[in-house]
Enzyme design. Structure first.
Site, PDB file in Angstrom:
ATOM      1  N   ILE A  42       0.838  -1.211   0.000  1.00 29.92           N
ATOM      2  CA  ILE A  42       0.000   0.000   0.000  1.00 29.92           C
ATOM      3  C   ILE A  42       0.869   1.256   0.000  1.00 29.92           C
ATOM      4  O   ILE A  42       0.472   2.309   0.494  1.00 29.92           O
ATOM      5  CB  ILE A  42      -1.000  -0.016   1.178  1.00 29.92           C
ATOM      6  CG1 ILE A  42      -0.286  -0.075   2.533  1.00 29.92           C
ATOM      7  CG2 ILE A  42      -1.936  -1.205   1.048  1.00 29.92           C
ATOM      8  CD1 ILE A  42      -1.240   0.088   3.740  1.00 29.92           C
ATOM      9  N   GLY A  43       2.058   1.099  -0.594  1.00 27.99           N
ATOM     10  CA  GLY A  43       3.008   2.210  -0.609  1.00 27.99           C
ATOM     11  C   GLY A  43       4.115   1.972   0.399  1.00 27.99           C
ATOM     12  O   GLY A  43       5.054   2.761   0.532  1.00 27.99           O
ATOM     13  N   THR A  44       4.010   0.852   1.108  1.00 31.48           N
ATOM     14  CA  THR A  44       4.874   0.565   2.239  1.00 31.48           C
ATOM     15  C   THR A  44       6.227  -0.014   1.842  1.00 31.48           C
ATOM     16  O   THR A  44       7.190   0.096   2.584  1.00 31.48           O
ATOM     17  CB  THR A  44       4.152  -0.452   3.132  1.00 31.48           C
ATOM     18  OG1 THR A  44       3.485  -1.398   2.268  1.00 31.48           O
ATOM     19  CG2 THR A  44       3.095   0.224   3.982  1.00 31.48           C
ATOM     20  N   LEU A  59      14.201  -4.250   7.456  1.00 31.12           N
ATOM     21  CA  LEU A  59      14.316  -5.062   6.242  1.00 31.12           C
ATOM     22  C   LEU A  59      14.813  -4.246   5.054  1.00 31.12           C
ATOM     23  O   LEU A  59      15.509  -4.765   4.188  1.00 31.12           O
ATOM     24  CB  LEU A  59      12.968  -5.709   5.934  1.00 31.12           C
ATOM     25  CG  LEU A  59      12.479  -6.659   7.051  1.00 31.12           C
ATOM     26  CD1 LEU A  59      11.020  -7.036   6.836  1.00 31.12           C
ATOM     27  CD2 LEU A  59      13.351  -7.903   7.122  1.00 31.12           C
ATOM     28  N   LYS A 108      15.566   2.173   3.371  1.00 27.29           N
ATOM     29  CA  LYS A 108      14.918   3.281   2.679  1.00 27.29           C
ATOM     30  C   LYS A 108      13.392   3.272   2.897  1.00 27.29           C
ATOM     31  O   LYS A 108      12.802   4.277   3.271  1.00 27.29           O
ATOM     32  CB  LYS A 108      15.229   3.226   1.179  1.00 27.29           C
ATOM     33  CG  LYS A 108      14.682   4.426   0.408  1.00 27.29           C
ATOM     34  CD  LYS A 108      14.961   4.309  -1.089  1.00 27.29           C
ATOM     35  CE  LYS A 108      16.437   4.558  -1.382  1.00 27.29           C
ATOM     36  NZ  LYS A 108      16.741   4.462  -2.826  1.00 27.29           N
ATOM     37  N   GLY A 157       6.903  -4.646  13.454  1.00 28.28           N
ATOM     38  CA  GLY A 157       6.219  -3.702  12.571  1.00 28.28           C
ATOM     39  C   GLY A 157       6.781  -2.303  12.732  1.00 28.28           C
ATOM     40  O   GLY A 157       7.151  -1.897  13.831  1.00 28.28           O
ATOM     41  N   GLN A 172       8.519   5.179   5.812  1.00 31.29           N
ATOM     42  CA  GLN A 172       7.340   4.964   6.659  1.00 31.29           C
ATOM     43  C   GLN A 172       7.377   5.930   7.848  1.00 31.29           C
ATOM     44  O   GLN A 172       6.357   6.489   8.243  1.00 31.29           O
ATOM     45  CB  GLN A 172       7.313   3.526   7.177  1.00 31.29           C
ATOM     46  CG  GLN A 172       7.036   2.492   6.128  1.00 31.29           C
ATOM     47  CD  GLN A 172       5.595   2.560   5.660  1.00 31.29           C
ATOM     48  OE1 GLN A 172       5.302   3.154   4.636  1.00 31.29           O
ATOM     49  NE2 GLN A 172       4.699   1.993   6.413  1.00 31.29           N
ATOM     50  N   GLY A 214       5.422   0.335  10.313  1.00 32.51           N
ATOM     51  CA  GLY A 214       4.588   1.226   9.503  1.00 32.51           C
ATOM     52  C   GLY A 214       3.957   2.377  10.253  1.00 32.51           C
ATOM     53  O   GLY A 214       3.927   3.507   9.772  1.00 32.51           O
ATOM     54  N   GLU A 215       3.422   2.095  11.435  1.00 31.29           N
ATOM     55  CA  GLU A 215       2.657   3.126  12.131  1.00 31.29           C
ATOM     56  C   GLU A 215       3.419   3.768  13.283  1.00 31.29           C
ATOM     57  O   GLU A 215       2.925   4.711  13.898  1.00 31.29           O
ATOM     58  CB  GLU A 215       1.357   2.515  12.669  1.00 31.29           C
ATOM     59  CG  GLU A 215       0.411   2.066  11.565  1.00 31.29           C
ATOM     60  CD  GLU A 215      -0.645   1.086  12.043  1.00 31.29           C
ATOM     61  OE1 GLU A 215      -0.271   0.100  12.706  1.00 31.29           O
ATOM     62  OE2 GLU A 215      -1.829   1.299  11.760  1.00 31.29           O
TER      63      GLU A 215
HETATM   64 MO1  MOS Z   1      -3.955   0.417   9.640  1.00 35.17          MO
HETATM   65  S1  MOS Z   1      -4.956   2.026  10.411  1.00 35.17           S
HETATM   66  O1  MOS Z   1      -4.131  -0.887  10.598  1.00 35.17           O
HETATM   67  O2  MOS Z   1      -4.144   0.375   8.017  1.00 35.17           O
END
Ligand code: MOS
Length: 735
Positions: free
Chosen positions: A472-474, A621, A624, A693, A629, A695-696
Site C-alpha cells: 500500500i506504498g509501504t 528489512l 529506505k 512492525g 514509513q 509502519g505506524e
Molecule cells: Mo492500519 S490504520 O491498521 O491500516
C-alpha cells in the site's frame, strides 16, 4: 510442500544476518518504483474491462430514519441509465479490519448523513452521476439522532474488556507531591489516502472478479462473500497496486458490494468509484477523543499513579472503538492505575481504524501529560521518561521483548542537542518568532499475523514470490524481493514478487503494522524449505550450503541453479501462525521524537523547523522504505498537531470539510527536512526474521513533540487539538 511454523519460542538463529547476497536491510530501490513513476502500475480505476458500465452511489440526506421510497422508475431507460440498485445489502456499512462478518444493519435504516442508499448505473460515469444527483429518495426521519459525543443525553457504553482499575489512583493522586490532572481533546480524522476507493466487478457464471483497492485481500473476500451471501471461493480479488490505505481500505467499503450486486443484476461489468467527498463520508473516520489523564509521581519523578480515561464515539452497534489506551498499558510504570474507554453512540460516519488506531492519539496526549509532569516535578522531560520505563509489564507482570526505548531517548537527545534547548517557556525570541523545543516518546504494539506465501525457484534459476499480500506504498515488493534474494542467493533482478491477487496463497494483509514481519517471515520459511531441497539435490547439508548469484554448493564448487535443477523447479509454501511468544512477552516498538518550532508572536502561526525521530523496530528489512514509513508517520504527526481536523455540522452530523481543500493535511511547505534514525535491533520473539512492525510507529506520539515545543515557545498549553492559531492568539505576548 508447506513449511509451517508457529511462533511458540524465540528464534535466535538470526539467519538473515551476514547473508552473502547482502540485500536485507539495504536501502534497495522499490522494484515497483519505475512502473509507478511512469504511470504503468495499474490502480483500481485503471483496469480496462470490456463492456463496463458505471455506477454512482446515491446517499442519505438525513441522519437517522428509514427510507420509504426510492423513485427509480422515472430515471431508468433515459439518458443512459440502466438500473437503480436498491438492494438492502448496499446499506451495509464499511466493515472493520480483520472482521469477517457484515456489521449489523437494519433494512432500509439510515444511521448517518451520507450513508449509501442506492447505486445508479449508466453507460457513462457522467450519466450515472447526474442521475444519482436527481434521484428522489423519501424518508421517514427520526428526531432522536445524536451528534455530540459529549452531550448529556447521548447514549454511551463501556466495552468490558477495556476497563482497568488497579490499586487506588485517587489516593496516589492525593498523596503525591507532583500531579497532572487534565482533559485533552483530539478531533476526528480521515485516512485521506491519495487513491480514492474504487471497485470494478465482473461475473462469469457464479464467479466474481473484483478489481479494487484494498489492504487485506484474504479478509476482504470473506467480507464480500458474507455481504453477497456467496462462498469466498467464488471470489477473486485483485489489488496489485494500492495508492495508500491508512486504515480506510482494511475492510471493503460500499463500492465493492454495490459494484458486485449491480454487475450480477445487470449482467455486465460495473465500475464504482468514490469521489473525494464520498471517501470522507462513506468509508470511515478516526473517532474524536476526550482524554482525561491523571499522573502522580514522587520527588524522584517515578510514577505512583496513572489514569487515562477516554471517551470516543461510533455508530450504534458498531464493535470497533478507538483503542486509545493501547500503549498506556505498558509504556510506563505506576502501581495505581485507572484506564478505560467509553463509547458514545452517535449518528456520524462509521468510526474505524485510521493510521495507528489507539496510539496515534493516545500516545500524543499521554506524552503531553508527561511534559506537564516533567515541568511540575522540575525534571528534564527525557529523564522523566527514562525513570519510568518499567522492568516488567505493570499490569500483566510479563517481560518485554526487545525494547530500545531508553536508547531512542538518549540517542535522540544527543543528535538533537537537547541540552542546548530553550529551557524557560516563552523566553527565546527571534524577531516576531517565539522559538521552542519539545520531545515525546513513541510506542506501538507489535503483532504477528497468520500468513502464507509461495516461493518457486524456476528451472532457469530465477525465483517467483506469490502471496495475496498487498503493497500500500509501504515497500512490500521491495522487502519480499530482498528476503527471497538473500535466502536463495539471487540478485534482486532474478526475483519477481507478485502480490495482491487472491489466487495466490493468503497473506497477512497490510494493517496494524504487521505486514512486513508476517509476510517476510513466510517468504523466509518457504525459502528455507527450498534451500533444504537444493541441499538434498547436492547431497549436502543445508547449513553448509553457500548460495550466491544463482549458484549453490559447498566450498568453492558452486553449481548454477539451471544445472542443479535440470529442468525441474522447486516450490514451497511458507505458513506462519502467531504463538506463545505473543502471550508471554510484551511486544512493541519504541522511539522518540524531538521538534523545534517557531510560533509567530503576531499571527500565532506555527512552523516546524526541525524534527527528529529515533526508532527501534527489530530488524530493519529495507532502510529506505522503513525510513520513508517513519517520515510519513511524523508528517501525519505534524498534521495532527497543527491542522488536521474533521468538522461536523451540529445539526445533522455531516462532515463539513469533506475534501482535501478544507481538510488540511500537511503539504511540502509545512514540513521541514525530517531526520529519521533507525536503531539496530533484533527481536527474537517477534518473528523468525527478528523484525517487528514499523509502519505506524512514526505517528504514535509525534504530534506531542510539536505541541510540547509550542508550549516551550509560548508558555501556552493547547489541550484541544489541533493547535491552530486561534487557540494561541489571545495569550501571545504581543496581544
Ligand atoms: Mo492500519 S490504520 O491498521 O491500516
Amino acid at each position: 510442500m508447506t513449511a509451517h511454523h508457529k511462533m511458540d519460542e524465540a528464534d535466535t538463529r538470526n539467519r538473515l544476518d551476514d547473508m552473502v547476497q547482502g540485500l536485507v536491510g539495504s536501502p534497495m530501490d522499490r522494484p515497483d518504483g519505475p512502473l509507478k513513476v511512469s504511470g504503468q502500475a495499474t490502480y483500481a480505476h485503471e483496469w480496462d474491462v470490456p463492456d463496463m458500465l458505471f455506477g454512482v452511489l446515491a446517499r442519505a440526506t438525513i441522519s437517522k430514519g428509514r427510507v420509504t421510497d426510492v423513485a427509480s422508475s422515472p430515471l431508468i431507460g433515459k439518458d443512459g441509465v440502466r438500473a437503480v440498485i436498491t438492494d438492502d445489502r448496499l446499506l451495509r456499512r464499511p466493515a472493520q479490519g480483520g472482521a469477517d462478518e457484515a456489521p449489523p444493519q437494519g433494512s432500509k435504516q439510515v444511521d448517518y448523513f451520507g450513508q449509501p442508499i442506492a447505486l445508479v448505473v449508466a453507460d457513462t460515469f457522467e450519466q450515472a452521476r447526474h442521475a444519482a444527483n436527481i434521484l428522489k429518495i423519501s424518508y421517514e426521519t427520526m428526531a432522536n439522532a445524536a451528534f455530540d459525543p459529549e452531550a448529556d443525553d447521548t447514549p454511551t457504553d463501556k466495552p468490558e474488556d477495556d476497563q482497568l482499575d488497579q490499586g487506588d489512583l485517587a489516593k496516589a493522586m492525593a498523596d503525591a507531591p507532583f500531579t497532572v490532572d487534565q482533559v485533552y481533546r483530539t478531533p476526528g480524522h480521515n485516512s485521506a489516502a491519495m487513491e480514492p476507493h474504487c471497485a470494478i466487478a465482473s461475473w462469469k457464471g457464479d464467479k466474481l472478479t473484483l478489481h479494487g483497492s484494498y489492504q487485506m485481500l484474504n479478509f476482504n473476500i470473506n467480507e464480500l462473500a458474507d455481504a453477497l451471501h456467496i462462498v469466498p471461493e467464488n471470489i477473486r480479488m485483485l489489488s496489485p497496486f494500492v495508492g495508500g490505505g491508512f486504515g480506510s481500505k482494511l475492510g471493503i467499503s460500499p463500492e465493492a458490494v454495490a459494484a458486485a450486486l449491480a454487475a450480477r443484476e445487470i449482467g455486465q461489468p460495473v465500475c464504482v468509484a468514490l469521489s473525494r467527498p464520498q471517501v470522507f463520508e462513506t468509508t470511515m473516520r478516526r473517532s474524536e477523543t476526550r482524554q482525561h489523564v491523571r499522573l502522580a509521581c514522587g520527588e524522584d519523578g517515578v510514577l505512583t499513579g496513572l489514569g487515562h480515561e477516554c471517551l470516543v464515539s461510533n455508530l450504534p452497534e458498531e464493535e470497533f472503538y478507538e483503542p486509545v489506551t493501547q500503549a498506556t498499558h505498558f509504556i510506563y510504570g505506576g502501581k495505581n492505575r485507572k484506564l478505560g474507554i467509553e463509547v458514545a453512540r452517535i449518528n456520524r460516519t462509521c468510526g474505524g481504524s485510521v493510521r495507528a488506531p489507539g496510539e496515534a492519539v493516545g500516545m500524543q496526549v499521554l506524552e503531553n501529560a508527561m511534559d506537564e509532569l516533567a515541568e511540575a516535578a522540575g525534571i528534564d522531560p527525557v529523564e522523566l521518561r527514562r525513570r519510568n520505563v518499567p522492568d516488567r509489564h505493570p499490569e500483566q507482570d510479563i517481560p518485554y521483548s526487545s525494547r530500545r526505548f531508553i536508547e531512542a531517548l538518549d540517542e535522540g537527545a544527543k543528535l538533537f542537542e537537547w541540552d542546548k534547548r530553550n529551557k524557560k517557556p516563552g523566553s527565546l525570541r527571534e524577531g516576531d518568532w517565539l522559538v521552542g523545543h519539545g520531545m515525546a516518546g513513541a510506542a506501538r504494539v507489535n503483532i504477528l499475523s497468520e500468513a502464507k506465501a509461495r516461493v518457486t525457484l524456476l528451472a532457469d534459476g530465477s525465483a517467483v514470490v506469490e502471496t495475496d499480500m498487498t503493497d500500500i506504498g509501504t515497500g512490500t515488493y521491495a522487502i519480499l524481493t530482498q528476503i527471497a534474494g538473500d535466502m536463495l542467493g539471487l540478485p534482486a533482478n532474478k526475483v519477481q514478487t507478485k502480490l495482491g491477487d487472491t489466487d495466490f496463497p493468503a497473506g497477512p494483509g497490510s494493517g496494524g503494522s504487521w505486514g512486513a514481519s508476517s509476510a517476510g517471515s513466510v517468504v523466509f520459511l518457504a525459502c528455507e524449505e527450498i534451500r533444504k531441497k537444493l541441499a538434498d539435490k547436492l547431497g549436502s547439508d543445508e547449513a553448509e550450503l553457500t548460495l550466491e548469484n544463482g549458484a549453490a554448493g559447498t566450498g568453492d564448487a558452486l553449481r548454477s541453479y539451471p544445472d542443479i535443477l535440470d529442468g525441474q523447479e522447486i516450490s514451497a509454501i511458507g505458513h506462519i501462525e502467531p504463538g506463545q511468544t505473543l502471550e508471554e512477552m510484551q511486544q512493541a516498538t519504541y522511539g522518540s521524537y524531538f521538534a523545534e518550532v517557531a510560533v509567530n508572536a503576531v499571527t500565532g502561526e506555527t512552523r516546524v523547523r526541525r524534527m527528529l525521530g529515533v526508532f527501534g523496530a527489530g530488524r530493519i528489512l529495507n532502510e529506505k522504505t522503513a525510513t520513508s514509513q517513519c517520515y510519513g508517520g511524523m508528517i501525519w504527526g505534524i498534521g495532527s498537531a497543527l491542522t488536521e481536523e474533521l468538522v461536523f455540522d451540529d445539526r445533522d452530523g455531516h462532515i463539513v470539510n469533506h475534501d482535501l481543500a478544507e481538510y488540511h493535511i500537511p503539504v511540502n511547505l509545512d514540513v521541514p527536512q525530517i531526520q529519521v534514525v533507525l536503531l539496530e535491533e533484533r527481536d527474537e520473539w517477534a518473528s523468525p526474521i527478528q523484525a517487528k512492525g514499523i509502519g505506524e510507529l512514526g505517528i504514535c506520539g509525534a504530534a506531542a513533540a510539536v505541541t510540547n515545543a509550542i508550549y516551550n515557545a509560548t508558555a501556552i498549553r493547547v489541550r484541544d487539538y489541533p493547535a491552530t492559531l486561534d487557540k494561541l492568539l489571545a495569550d501571545l505576548p504581543s496581544h
